[in-house]
Design a protein around this motif. Structure first.
Motif, PDB file in Angstrom:
ATOM      1  N   GLU A 234       0.836  -1.211   0.000  1.00 45.70           N
ATOM      2  CA  GLU A 234       0.000   0.000   0.000  1.00 45.70           C
ATOM      3  C   GLU A 234       0.866   1.255   0.000  1.00 45.70           C
ATOM      4  OE1 GLU A 234      -2.377  -0.640   3.443  1.00 45.70           O
ATOM      5  OE2 GLU A 234      -3.889  -1.854   2.397  1.00 45.70           O
ATOM      6  N   ILE A 235       1.966   1.210   0.769  1.00 45.45           N
ATOM      7  CA  ILE A 235       2.862   2.378   0.831  1.00 45.45           C
ATOM      8  C   ILE A 235       3.574   2.571  -0.508  1.00 45.45           C
ATOM      9  CG2 ILE A 235       4.875   3.393   1.973  1.00 45.45           C
ATOM     10  CD1 ILE A 235       4.078   1.814   4.502  1.00 45.45           C
TER      11      ILE A 235
ATOM     12  N   LYS B 184       8.288  13.286  -1.043  1.00 43.40           N
ATOM     13  CA  LYS B 184       7.335  12.467  -0.283  1.00 43.40           C
ATOM     14  C   LYS B 184       7.363  11.026  -0.782  1.00 43.40           C
ATOM     15  CE  LYS B 184       3.823  15.817   1.190  1.00 43.40           C
ATOM     16  NZ  LYS B 184       2.409  16.250   1.011  1.00 43.40           N
ATOM     17  N   ALA B 185       7.447  10.867  -2.102  1.00 43.04           N
ATOM     18  CA  ALA B 185       7.465   9.525  -2.699  1.00 43.04           C
ATOM     19  C   ALA B 185       8.707   8.755  -2.253  1.00 43.04           C
ATOM     20  CB  ALA B 185       7.430   9.636  -4.222  1.00 43.04           C
ATOM     21  N   LYS B 186       9.868   9.436  -2.249  1.00 38.60           N
ATOM     22  CA  LYS B 186      11.110   8.767  -1.821  1.00 38.60           C
ATOM     23  C   LYS B 186      11.021   8.364  -0.341  1.00 38.60           C
ATOM     24  CE  LYS B 186      13.906   8.537  -5.344  1.00 38.60           C
ATOM     25  NZ  LYS B 186      14.627   9.688  -5.847  1.00 38.60           N
ATOM     26  N   LYS B 187      10.451   9.225   0.481  1.00 38.76           N
ATOM     27  CA  LYS B 187      10.312   8.913   1.904  1.00 38.76           C
ATOM     28  C   LYS B 187       9.374   7.722   2.109  1.00 38.76           C
ATOM     29  CE  LYS B 187      11.303  13.517   3.786  1.00 38.76           C
ATOM     30  NZ  LYS B 187      10.760  14.698   4.502  1.00 38.76           N
ATOM     31  N   LEU B 188       8.321   7.663   1.304  1.00 41.63           N
ATOM     32  CA  LEU B 188       7.383   6.543   1.401  1.00 41.63           C
ATOM     33  C   LEU B 188       8.048   5.233   0.969  1.00 41.63           C
ATOM     34  CD1 LEU B 188       4.052   8.101   0.089  1.00 41.63           C
ATOM     35  CD2 LEU B 188       4.499   7.267   2.396  1.00 41.63           C
ATOM     36  N   GLN B 189       8.896   5.297  -0.044  1.00 46.18           N
ATOM     37  CA  GLN B 189       9.617   4.096  -0.483  1.00 46.18           C
ATOM     38  C   GLN B 189      10.494   3.549   0.644  1.00 46.18           C
ATOM     39  OE1 GLN B 189      11.715   5.395  -3.980  1.00 46.18           O
ATOM     40  NE2 GLN B 189       9.966   5.104  -5.332  1.00 46.18           N
TER      41      GLN B 189
ATOM     42  N   LEU C 191      20.404   2.747  -0.121  1.00 52.73           N
ATOM     43  CA  LEU C 191      20.448   3.386  -1.445  1.00 52.73           C
ATOM     44  C   LEU C 191      19.371   4.457  -1.574  1.00 52.73           C
ATOM     45  CD1 LEU C 191      21.394   3.567  -4.407  1.00 52.73           C
ATOM     46  CD2 LEU C 191      19.812   1.682  -4.926  1.00 52.73           C
ATOM     47  N   LYS C 192      18.140   4.121  -1.173  1.00 51.74           N
ATOM     48  CA  LYS C 192      17.029   5.077  -1.266  1.00 51.74           C
ATOM     49  C   LYS C 192      17.269   6.294  -0.377  1.00 51.74           C
ATOM     50  CE  LYS C 192      14.415   2.769  -4.109  1.00 51.74           C
ATOM     51  NZ  LYS C 192      14.208   3.266  -5.492  1.00 51.74           N
ATOM     52  N   GLN C 193      17.875   6.091   0.778  1.00 51.72           N
ATOM     53  CA  GLN C 193      18.171   7.208   1.677  1.00 51.72           C
ATOM     54  C   GLN C 193      19.215   8.134   1.058  1.00 51.72           C
ATOM     55  OE1 GLN C 193      16.603   7.796   4.855  1.00 51.72           O
ATOM     56  NE2 GLN C 193      17.507   9.760   4.311  1.00 51.72           N
TER      57      GLN C 193
END
Length: 399
Positions: free
Chosen positions: A100-101, A234-239, A300-302
């Protein structure tokens, strides 16, 4: 009566060919392919989430055999095995929440792309409107010059002004005509650009209805607010949030189990067995590698998030500097316009009194029209930069 209906139809058709910005944006939000992509992507991700928490099908194994013992006893044997693997309730909750996230994150990314398209359309729309303002200004200037030139020709015929003066007026008139043609081309180009941006939608038009008296808005650019509201960030933080939630799956002793039921008939002896199976993760490094992969993905995402925040902030600050410069130049030019109006009154009186030449009068009038055009050009640049800021930040337009 037939003619009235026919004329009414033509009139209504011509009206339909002109659209305003609200109509354009509403149509973009309804029929642009990106809107359809967002919905389909969302449905796909929801299906993938359901798939990730769905249990495997019941597995059945049926065996039949003929056996003969050394003692000479023989007969048929029959075996039925049923087995099914289940995810633990906790694992299902974790996978469902992460799915969902991830869906929210992807939706935000696509919505950001749609916003970029809308800002490009708005920028092109405003550019066309400002070009039209410049055209009206130059057209009015040409009209005044024509009236002025007509008077001067009569004055030349009466010997009141020299050949040099009349040549200066004719040159100024030709210059104004050429400028008007150039502005017509600019309107056509910006309108064509707008139509190209809208070519994938259902909207059709010949011209646009512009917003009158477009003014600067006093926006308070709080960089922290822009970064906080950025759809991309926001999208990157949700990932990252989804991956951290997924990591919880490896905190439990096991994330799945299986139930097995067996029935056998050997020479008339019936046997029923049932059991539960769990994977022995210590016997393989696969689960540990999966966990490590998730942790590396989080890292990596961070890193990507930190880089995006830095780059977005730097770009917005650079654009804000340009915007401030445009506003300052506009304010200076606005003051200059007031001074030129005063100077024009003085030179015009001086010309009528024979104290100033026709060249001086034409020069100050040219400066006046150039200043007004420059003010419109600053407005055009202002809104181009403003929409670029909103697009870079990935935020909805501030009112």
């Amino acid at each position: 009566m037939r003619y009235i209906i026919f004329i009414s139809l033509i009139f209504s058709f011509s009206i339909a060919k002109e659209v305003n910005l609200v109509e354009i944006i509403n149509e973009v939000k309804k029929s642009h392919p990106m809107v359809n992509i967002i919905e389909k992507e969302r449905n796909l991700l929801r299906t993938e989430t359901k798939l990730s928490v769905s249990d495997d099908a019941l597995e059945a194994e049926i065996l039949g055999a003929y056996a003969e013992e050394n003692s000479g006893v023989s007969g048929n044997e029959f075996y039925l095995n049923l087995s099914k693997e289940f995810l633990t309730p906790k694992t299902k909750d974790i996978l469902k929440k992460s799915g969902e996230i991830f869906t929210k994150a992807k939706t935000l990314q696509l919505q950001s792309k749609l916003l970029n398209i809308i800002y490009s359309i708005k920028s092109s729309f405003y550019e066309t409107c400002f070009n039209k303002q410049i055209y009206r200004l130059k057209n009015e200037n040409l009209k005044n010059l024509k009236e002025f030139a007509q008077k001067m020709r009569k004055a030349y015929e009466l010997g009141e002004i020299s050949k040099k003066d009349i040549l200066s007026i004719e040159m100024e008139l030709q210059r104004a005509k050429n400028d008007l043609l150039l502005t017509q081309n600019e309107i056509k180009n910006s309108l064509m650009k707008l139509k190209e941006l809208l070519s994938s939608t259902k909207i059709e038009f010949e011209d646009i209805v512009c917003i009158e008296n477009i003014k600067f808005n006093n926006f308070s650019f709080n960089i922290d607010y822009l970064l906080k509201e950025s759809l991309n960030i926001k999208a990157k933080k949700l990932q990252i949030e989804a991956l951290k939630n997924l990591l919880k799956k490896y905190e439990s002793f096991t994330d799945r189990y299986s139930i097995k039921i067996e029935y056998s008939d050997e020479f008339g002896t019936k046997k029923y067995t049932a059991g539960i199976g769990i994977p022995l993760y210590f016997s393989s490094s696969k689960r540990e590698l999966e966990k490590r992969k998730v942790m590396q993905n989080i890292s990596l995402k961070q890193t990507e998030l930190n880089s995006d925040i830095y780059q977005t902030k730097a770009t917005i600050l650079k654009l804000k500097t340009r915007l401030d410069s445009v506003i300052k130049s506009y304010e200076i030019t606005k003051k200059m316009e007031k001074e030129q109006n005063e100077l024009n009154d003085i030179v015009q009186k001086s010309y009528l009194n024979g104290e100033s030449s026709i060249l001086e009068l034409l020069s100050i009038k040219r400066d006046m029209i150039d200043t007004k055009i420059k003010l419109i050009e600053y407005k055009k640049e202002y809104f181009n930069i403003l929409f670029e800021i909103f697009s870079t930040a990935g935020i909805k337009e501030m009112k």
